[in-house]
Design a protein around this motif. Structure first.
Motif, PDB file in Angstrom:
ATOM      1  N   TYR A 156       0.843  -1.191   0.000  1.00 60.81           N
ATOM      2  CA  TYR A 156       0.000   0.000   0.000  1.00 60.81           C
ATOM      3  C   TYR A 156       0.883   1.247   0.000  1.00 60.81           C
ATOM      4  N   PHE A 157       0.321   2.332  -0.537  1.00 61.81           N
ATOM      5  CA  PHE A 157       1.038   3.597  -0.485  1.00 61.81           C
ATOM      6  C   PHE A 157       0.019   4.710  -0.300  1.00 61.81           C
ATOM      7  N   GLY A 158       0.179   5.464   0.767  1.00 61.19           N
ATOM      8  CA  GLY A 158      -0.711   6.586   1.034  1.00 61.19           C
ATOM      9  C   GLY A 158       0.039   7.895   0.914  1.00 61.19           C
ATOM     10  N   ASN A 159      -0.466   8.799   0.083  1.00 60.18           N
ATOM     11  CA  ASN A 159       0.168  10.103  -0.057  1.00 60.18           C
ATOM     12  C   ASN A 159      -0.159  11.002   1.131  1.00 60.18           C
ATOM     13  N   PRO A 160       0.748  11.896   1.488  1.00 56.10           N
ATOM     14  CA  PRO A 160       0.381  12.924   2.468  1.00 56.10           C
ATOM     15  C   PRO A 160      -0.666  13.853   1.879  1.00 56.10           C
ATOM     16  N   ALA A 161      -1.311  14.629   2.706  1.00 53.39           N
ATOM     17  CA  ALA A 161      -2.342  15.551   2.227  1.00 53.39           C
ATOM     18  C   ALA A 161      -1.801  16.444   1.126  1.00 53.39           C
ATOM     19  N   GLY A 162      -2.611  16.650   0.113  1.00 56.25           N
ATOM     20  CA  GLY A 162      -2.179  17.418  -1.046  1.00 56.25           C
ATOM     21  C   GLY A 162      -2.228  18.915  -0.836  1.00 56.25           C
ATOM     22  N   LEU A 163      -1.818  19.620  -1.869  1.00 52.91           N
ATOM     23  CA  LEU A 163      -1.759  21.076  -1.847  1.00 52.91           C
ATOM     24  C   LEU A 163      -2.222  21.569  -3.209  1.00 52.91           C
ATOM     25  N   LEU A 164      -3.476  22.024  -3.283  1.00 49.20           N
ATOM     26  CA  LEU A 164      -4.059  22.396  -4.566  1.00 49.20           C
ATOM     27  C   LEU A 164      -3.733  23.837  -4.944  1.00 49.20           C
ATOM     28  N   PRO A 165      -3.717  24.134  -6.245  1.00 49.70           N
ATOM     29  CA  PRO A 165      -3.522  25.521  -6.678  1.00 49.70           C
ATOM     30  C   PRO A 165      -4.671  26.409  -6.205  1.00 49.70           C
ATOM     31  N   GLU A 166      -4.382  27.670  -6.071  1.00 47.80           N
ATOM     32  CA  GLU A 166      -5.429  28.618  -5.680  1.00 47.80           C
ATOM     33  C   GLU A 166      -6.414  28.828  -6.814  1.00 47.80           C
ATOM     34  N   LYS A 167      -5.925  28.744  -8.060  1.00 50.93           N
ATOM     35  CA  LYS A 167      -6.760  29.027  -9.226  1.00 50.93           C
ATOM     36  C   LYS A 167      -6.932  27.764 -10.062  1.00 50.93           C
ATOM     37  N   GLY A 168      -8.154  27.442 -10.379  1.00 56.72           N
ATOM     38  CA  GLY A 168      -8.446  26.301 -11.220  1.00 56.72           C
ATOM     39  C   GLY A 168      -8.572  26.684 -12.682  1.00 56.72           C
ATOM     40  N   ALA A 169      -9.078  25.752 -13.483  1.00 62.78           N
ATOM     41  CA  ALA A 169      -9.257  25.989 -14.921  1.00 62.78           C
ATOM     42  C   ALA A 169     -10.654  25.521 -15.340  1.00 62.78           C
ATOM     43  N   PRO A 170     -11.692  26.165 -14.789  1.00 64.55           N
ATOM     44  CA  PRO A 170     -13.055  25.721 -15.095  1.00 64.55           C
ATOM     45  C   PRO A 170     -13.417  25.854 -16.568  1.00 64.55           C
ATOM     46  N   GLU A 171     -12.654  26.643 -17.309  1.00 65.09           N
ATOM     47  CA  GLU A 171     -12.956  26.874 -18.713  1.00 65.09           C
ATOM     48  C   GLU A 171     -12.781  25.639 -19.590  1.00 65.09           C
TER      49      GLU A 171
END
Length: 307
Positions: A156-171
């Motif tokens: 098994y491999f569990g990633n640490p909590a992620g870090l998302l960008p402030e701005k997405g690309a909803p377009e």
């Protein structure tokens, strides 16, 4: 959870990932990334298969399992709709998605009817829409990894909590309003990624039969190698087929399918393999289209003739 997500996004530095791109990656190059002596430069590896027992049987080293279908659910009676953004972000943070890391995404490949590559392209779409800019789909998937002589693991491999960008690309996504407003414009083409029998309404799947009027049929499997549905054909091999269908880079392209998985593959290919500049995915897909406005939106079953 909202407080955690706010902290994770607000505290994120805005510097781009070095050499960030969204593309394919070979097993050899993926292996080199996974084995980088500098752990901080290793990729986030995501196994997107829906069958969790397949993950248990064997997966890429350091692969974290994220079942693609956890990102969807029923909304206003329509099944398998994408989840609200705050829930999606929470799931991606839990999976370790990180604005500063490369993401290697894969599933299994095989001959049709195996379609697990669609899980990989769907997760890639969700990551891209949330602003992740460094995404590589493993070309050939787990079978290509094994064929190259590389070992799978059951650890098994569990990633640490992620870090998302402030701005997405909803377009990169289109909704039903976009589809209805754009579909009849000369510079716009709708591409239906489902099999031809569903496109012309000869199926037992859908509430209403056929396709969105004016759409062209281009089954996603035409972009994949016959002996491995996870391995993409080079653009040079499919360029003429795409052009014959009227799918050219000068058009504004909206891809769709039954539930948005098949459409996600065609969008990924056109945008990130072929390099087409303007390609979106209608996320609501046929399942939504046939239900809206008291099932009054027009459908047709006659295929558009190739040019």
């Amino acid at each position: 959870m909202k407080i955690l997500l706010t902290f994770l996004t607000a505290s994120a530095l805005l510097a781009p990932v070095a050499n960030a791109e969204i593309s394919l990656i070979s097993p050899a190059d993926a292996k080199a990334l996974i084995e980088n002596p500098d752990a901080s430069k290793r990729p986030i590896v995501l196994d997107t298969r829906g069958g969790y027992k397949d993950y248990f049987r064997g997966h890429l080293p350091t692969a974290h399992h994220i079942n693609f279908d956890t990102l969807r659910g029923t909304h206003e009676a329509v099944p398998v709709q994408y989840l609200p953004d705050d829930i999606t972000k929470a799931l991606l943070v839990r999976a370790g998605a990180n604005k500063d890391r490369t993401h290697v995404i894969y599933a299994t490949g095989d001959v049709l009817p195996n379609d697990e590559i669609l899980s990989a392209t769907m997760v890639a779409h969700v990551l891209e829409k949330e602003g992740i800019k460094d995404i590589r789909i493993l070309d050939g998937g787990l079978p290509a990894w094994k064929k190259a002589g590389y070992a799978a693991t059951q650890e098994y491999f569990g990633n640490p909590a992620g870090l998302l960008p402030e701005k997405g690309a909803p377009e990169i996504a289109a909704n039903i309003e976009d589809v209805l407003a754009e579909k009849d414009k000369a510079e716009v083409i709708l591409v239906d990624a489902r099999p031809l029998n569903e496109f012309i309404g000869e199926d037992d799947v859908w509430l209403r039969k056929g396709h969105i009027p004016g759409a062209v049929s281009f089954h996603w499997a035409r972009l994949m190698e016959k002996d491995n549905t996870h391995k993409f054909k080079p653009f040079a091999e499919v360029k003429a087929e795409l052009e014959k269908a009227g799918i050219t880079p000068d058009k504004k392209i909206i891809c769709y399918c039954g539930t948005s998985r098949e459409g996600s593959l065609v969008r990924f290919y056109l945008k990130h393999v072929a390099g087409y500049p303007n390609v979106r995915l209608y996320e609501g897909a046929w399942k939504e289209y046939v239900w809206l406005k008291n099932k009054s939106l027009p459908t047709e079953t006659t295929p558009r003739m190739a040019k």
